[in-house]
Write a protein that holds these residues in place. Structure first.
Motif, PDB file in Angstrom:
ATOM      1  N   UNK A  83       0.841  -1.183   0.047  1.00  0.00           N
ATOM      2  CA  UNK A  83      -0.013   0.056   0.075  1.00  0.00           C
ATOM      3  C   UNK A  83       0.856   1.257   0.101  1.00  0.00           C
ATOM      4  N   UNK A  84       1.874   1.268   0.840  1.00  0.00           N
ATOM      5  CA  UNK A  84       2.720   2.300   0.971  1.00  0.00           C
ATOM      6  C   UNK A  84       3.558   2.774  -0.438  1.00  0.00           C
ATOM      7  N   UNK A  85       4.067   1.491  -1.097  1.00  0.00           N
ATOM      8  CA  UNK A  85       4.645   1.657  -2.273  1.00  0.00           C
ATOM      9  C   UNK A  85       3.670   2.286  -3.279  1.00  0.00           C
ATOM     10  N   UNK A  86       2.361   1.697  -3.508  1.00  0.00           N
ATOM     11  CA  UNK A  86       1.668   2.331  -4.563  1.00  0.00           C
ATOM     12  C   UNK A  86       1.019   3.795  -4.084  1.00  0.00           C
ATOM     13  N   UNK A  87       1.146   4.172  -2.945  1.00  0.00           N
ATOM     14  CA  UNK A  87       1.078   5.750  -2.614  1.00  0.00           C
ATOM     15  C   UNK A  87       1.969   6.480  -3.263  1.00  0.00           C
ATOM     16  N   UNK A  88       3.380   5.643  -2.909  1.00  0.00           N
ATOM     17  CA  UNK A  88       4.617   6.724  -3.355  1.00  0.00           C
ATOM     18  C   UNK A  88       4.460   6.737  -5.022  1.00  0.00           C
ATOM     19  N   UNK A  89       4.202   5.761  -5.692  1.00  0.00           N
ATOM     20  CA  UNK A  89       4.150   5.724  -7.252  1.00  0.00           C
ATOM     21  C   UNK A  89       3.090   6.707  -7.606  1.00  0.00           C
ATOM     22  N   UNK A  90       1.942   6.656  -7.098  1.00  0.00           N
ATOM     23  CA  UNK A  90       0.763   7.711  -7.206  1.00  0.00           C
ATOM     24  C   UNK A  90       1.357   9.141  -7.162  1.00  0.00           C
ATOM     25  N   UNK A  91       2.181   9.294  -6.348  1.00  0.00           N
ATOM     26  CA  UNK A  91       2.693  10.620  -5.854  1.00  0.00           C
ATOM     27  C   UNK A  91       3.901  11.160  -6.638  1.00  0.00           C
ATOM     28  N   UNK A  92       4.257  10.310  -7.478  1.00  0.00           N
ATOM     29  CA  UNK A  92       5.709  10.386  -8.111  1.00  0.00           C
ATOM     30  C   UNK A  92       5.496  10.694  -9.659  1.00  0.00           C
ATOM     31  N   UNK A  93       5.433  11.711 -10.131  1.00  0.00           N
ATOM     32  CA  UNK A  93       4.925  12.136 -11.661  1.00  0.00           C
ATOM     33  C   UNK A  93       5.837  11.141 -12.393  1.00  0.00           C
ATOM     34  N   UNK A  94       7.129  11.096 -12.416  1.00  0.00           N
ATOM     35  CA  UNK A  94       7.868  10.299 -13.510  1.00  0.00           C
ATOM     36  C   UNK A  94       7.275   8.700 -13.403  1.00  0.00           C
ATOM     37  N   UNK A  95       7.050   8.184 -12.318  1.00  0.00           N
ATOM     38  CA  UNK A  95       6.250   6.626 -12.202  1.00  0.00           C
ATOM     39  C   UNK A  95       4.980   6.581 -13.050  1.00  0.00           C
ATOM     40  N   UNK A  96       4.173   7.625 -12.582  1.00  0.00           N
ATOM     41  CA  UNK A  96       2.914   7.542 -13.352  1.00  0.00           C
ATOM     42  C   UNK A  96       2.997   8.090 -14.884  1.00  0.00           C
ATOM     43  N   UNK A  97       3.827   8.864 -15.191  1.00  0.00           N
ATOM     44  CA  UNK A  97       4.235   9.167 -16.638  1.00  0.00           C
ATOM     45  C   UNK A  97       4.641   7.948 -17.541  1.00  0.00           C
ATOM     46  N   UNK A  98       5.496   7.324 -17.062  1.00  0.00           N
ATOM     47  CA  UNK A  98       6.100   6.194 -17.525  1.00  0.00           C
ATOM     48  C   UNK A  98       5.078   4.982 -17.807  1.00  0.00           C
ATOM     49  N   UNK A  99       4.260   4.762 -16.805  1.00  0.00           N
ATOM     50  CA  UNK A  99       3.230   3.826 -17.039  1.00  0.00           C
ATOM     51  C   UNK A  99       2.197   4.376 -18.189  1.00  0.00           C
ATOM     52  N   UNK A 100       1.869   5.638 -18.081  1.00  0.00           N
ATOM     53  CA  UNK A 100       0.880   6.039 -18.810  1.00  0.00           C
ATOM     54  C   UNK A 100       1.222   5.954 -20.216  1.00  0.00           C
ATOM     55  N   UNK A 101       2.778   6.353 -20.487  1.00  0.00           N
ATOM     56  CA  UNK A 101       3.082   6.367 -22.031  1.00  0.00           C
ATOM     57  C   UNK A 101       3.565   4.904 -22.505  1.00  0.00           C
ATOM     58  N   UNK A 102       4.118   4.199 -21.534  1.00  0.00           N
ATOM     59  CA  UNK A 102       4.585   3.072 -22.198  1.00  0.00           C
ATOM     60  C   UNK A 102       3.638   1.567 -22.069  1.00  0.00           C
ATOM     61  N   UNK A 103       2.564   1.773 -20.902  1.00  0.00           N
ATOM     62  CA  UNK A 103       1.948   0.626 -20.744  1.00  0.00           C
ATOM     63  C   UNK A 103       0.364   0.962 -20.058  1.00  0.00           C
ATOM     64  N   UNK A 104      -0.114   1.807 -21.000  1.00  0.00           N
ATOM     65  CA  UNK A 104      -1.273   2.714 -20.368  1.00  0.00           C
ATOM     66  C   UNK A 104      -2.378   1.575 -20.244  1.00  0.00           C
ATOM     67  N   UNK A 105      -2.373   0.231 -20.884  1.00  0.00           N
ATOM     68  CA  UNK A 105      -3.326  -0.531 -20.636  1.00  0.00           C
ATOM     69  C   UNK A 105      -3.306  -1.322 -19.188  1.00  0.00           C
ATOM     70  N   UNK A 106      -2.338  -1.159 -18.478  1.00  0.00           N
ATOM     71  CA  UNK A 106      -2.093  -1.541 -17.317  1.00  0.00           C
ATOM     72  C   UNK A 106      -2.713  -0.761 -16.164  1.00  0.00           C
ATOM     73  N   UNK A 107      -3.127  -1.443 -15.002  1.00  0.00           N
ATOM     74  CA  UNK A 107      -3.429  -0.534 -13.766  1.00  0.00           C
ATOM     75  C   UNK A 107      -2.131  -0.152 -13.009  1.00  0.00           C
ATOM     76  N   UNK A 108      -2.050   0.660 -12.297  1.00  0.00           N
ATOM     77  CA  UNK A 108      -0.843   1.024 -11.597  1.00  0.00           C
ATOM     78  C   UNK A 108      -0.660   0.135 -10.535  1.00  0.00           C
ATOM     79  N   UNK A 109      -1.482  -0.688  -9.972  1.00  0.00           N
ATOM     80  CA  UNK A 109      -0.826  -1.869  -9.369  1.00  0.00           C
ATOM     81  C   UNK A 109      -0.381  -2.869 -10.137  1.00  0.00           C
TER      82      UNK A 109
END
Length: 296
Positions: free
Chosen positions: A244-270
Motif C-alpha cells: 500500500x505504501x509503495x502504491x501511494x509513493x508511485x501515485x505521488x511520483x510524476x515520473x512513475x505515473x508518466x512512464x506507465x501512462x506512456x509505455x503501458x497505458x492498458x495496465x493498472x498502476x497496481x
C-alpha cells in the motif's frame, strides 16, 4: 585526492585535501551524517573550503546542506544550467518532486562553467559540458595525469538513466556525443559517479555504446529500466515498505505515473508496479518477506 566510493544510494565523493580543500559531489541526504564523518576523518582539523556538484540529482548534492551547516563558509559551485533554480529553490523544476526523492535546500555561491578550469589538489581541471543523463551535467578532466571525473556520464558498465528521455525529449544523441567527448579526452583513469575507479576506458565506452544502442532501438526498454531504477532508489532509502505504501509513493511520483501512462497505458498502476517488483525480486535487487518488500 581521496575517492570515497559510496553505496548506490549516494554518489561517490572525490575529496581534495590541502589549504583549499574541496569535495566533488556529496551523496544523498539520508547519508549526510556518513558524508560528514568521511570528510572529517580525511581532513582532520582542516576545514572544507569548497563543494562542487557535477550535476544536481539528489544522490550527488543531497549532502550539500549538511556540509554547509558544518562549515558555514564553504563555497558551493554547481553546473550553471540550474543555478537560478537553486537560488530560488524550485524543487519541482529541479526534478526532486518528479523523482519522488529528497534534497534539503542549500546555498549556491558560484558555477562550474564549461570551457573554464578549476583548481583541485593544486592542478587545473578542465570543465566540460556532459549532457545526456542530465542536460546540465559537467565532467572534470585533469590532462597531465589524464584523470576524468565522469559522474553519471560513464560508469565501468554503463551510464545513468537518460532523464530527458522520460520527459519526451530526444537525449540519446547527447549521450552518444558525451561518450565521443570522453573518447577524445582519452583518460587513463576514470572516477565514476557510482562504482569503482577503473582504467579500461575502451571497454567501458564499448559497453556504454552497446547499452545506448539497445535503448535507442527500444525506448520502452529504457523507460522500464528507468522505472525500476527509481523504485530501487526509494527501496534503498526505505529499506522496506508494504504494498500500500509503495502504491501511494508511485501515485505521488510524476515520473512513475508518466512512464506507465506512456509505455503501458492498458495496465493498472497496481499491475504495472507488481511487474516491476517481480523483475527486481528475480534479479535479487529486492525480496519479499512477511508481507513487505525489502531491499535486496
Amino acid at each position: 585526492m581521496t575517492v570515497l566510493e559510496r553505496g548506490w544510494l549516494s554518489a561517490n565523493g572525490i575529496l581534495f585535501a590541502g589549504p583549499d580543500a574541496a569535495l566533488v559531489d556529496t551523496g544523498y541526504c539520508t547519508h549526510a551524517d556518513q558524508t560528514l564523518a568521511l570528510v572529517r576523518a580525511t581532513l582532520g582539523p582542516q576545514p572544507l573550503a569548497r563543494i562542487l556538484n557535477t550535476h544536481l540529482h539528489s544522490d550527488h548534492c543531497g549532502g550539500n546542506a549538511a556540509l554547509q551547516a558544518a562549515w558555514p563558509r564553504v563555497h558551493t559551485a554547481v553546473a550553471p544550467g540550474q543555478a537560478d533554480l537553486v537560488r530560488r529553490w524550485d524543487a519541482q523544476a529541479l526534478g526532486y518532486v518528479a523523482t519522488g526523492q529528497r534534497c534539503p535546500r542549500f546555498r549556491l555561491d558560484g558555477v562550474l562553467a564549461p570551457g573554464t578550469q578549476v583548481q583541485l589538489g593544486g592542478r587545473p581541471w578542465q570543465i566540460h559540458a556532459a549532457p545526456g543523463h542530465d542536460p546540465h551535467a559537467v565532467l572534470l578532466f585533469e590532462p597531465e595525469a589524464r584523470l576524468l571525473i565522469s559522474a553519471d556520464a560513464l560508469w565501468e558498465k554503463g551510464f545513468g538513466v537518460v532523464f530527458p528521455e522520460l520527459d519526451g525529449e530526444d537525449a540519446f544523441s547527447e549521450v552518444g556525443a558525451t561518450l565521443e567527448l570522453i573518447e577524445r579526452l582519452a583518460p587513463a583513469t576514470v572516477i565514476p559517479g557510482h562504482g569503482p575507479v577503473f582504467r579500461d576506458v575502451a571497454g567501458a565506452l564499448a559497453a556504454a555504446r552497446a547499452r545506448l544502442q539497445a535503448f535507442m532501438q527500444s525506448p520502452e526498454r529504457h523507460a522500464r529500466h528507468a522505472a525500476k531504477v527509481l523504485l530501487k532508489f526509494k527501496l534503498l532509502e526505505w529499506q522496506r515498505i508494504d504494498e500500500a505504501g509503495l502504491l501511494v509513493w508511485v501515485a505521488a511520483t510524476p515520473y512513475m505515473d508518466r512512464l506507465r501512462a506512456r509505455h503501458q497505458p492498458q495496465a493498472t498502476a497496481a499491475d504495472w508496479v507488481a511487474g516491476l517488483v517481480q523483475e527486481l525480486v528475480a534479479v535479487g535487487a529486492a525480496r519479499r518477506e512477511a508481507g513487505l518488500l525489502h531491499n535486496g
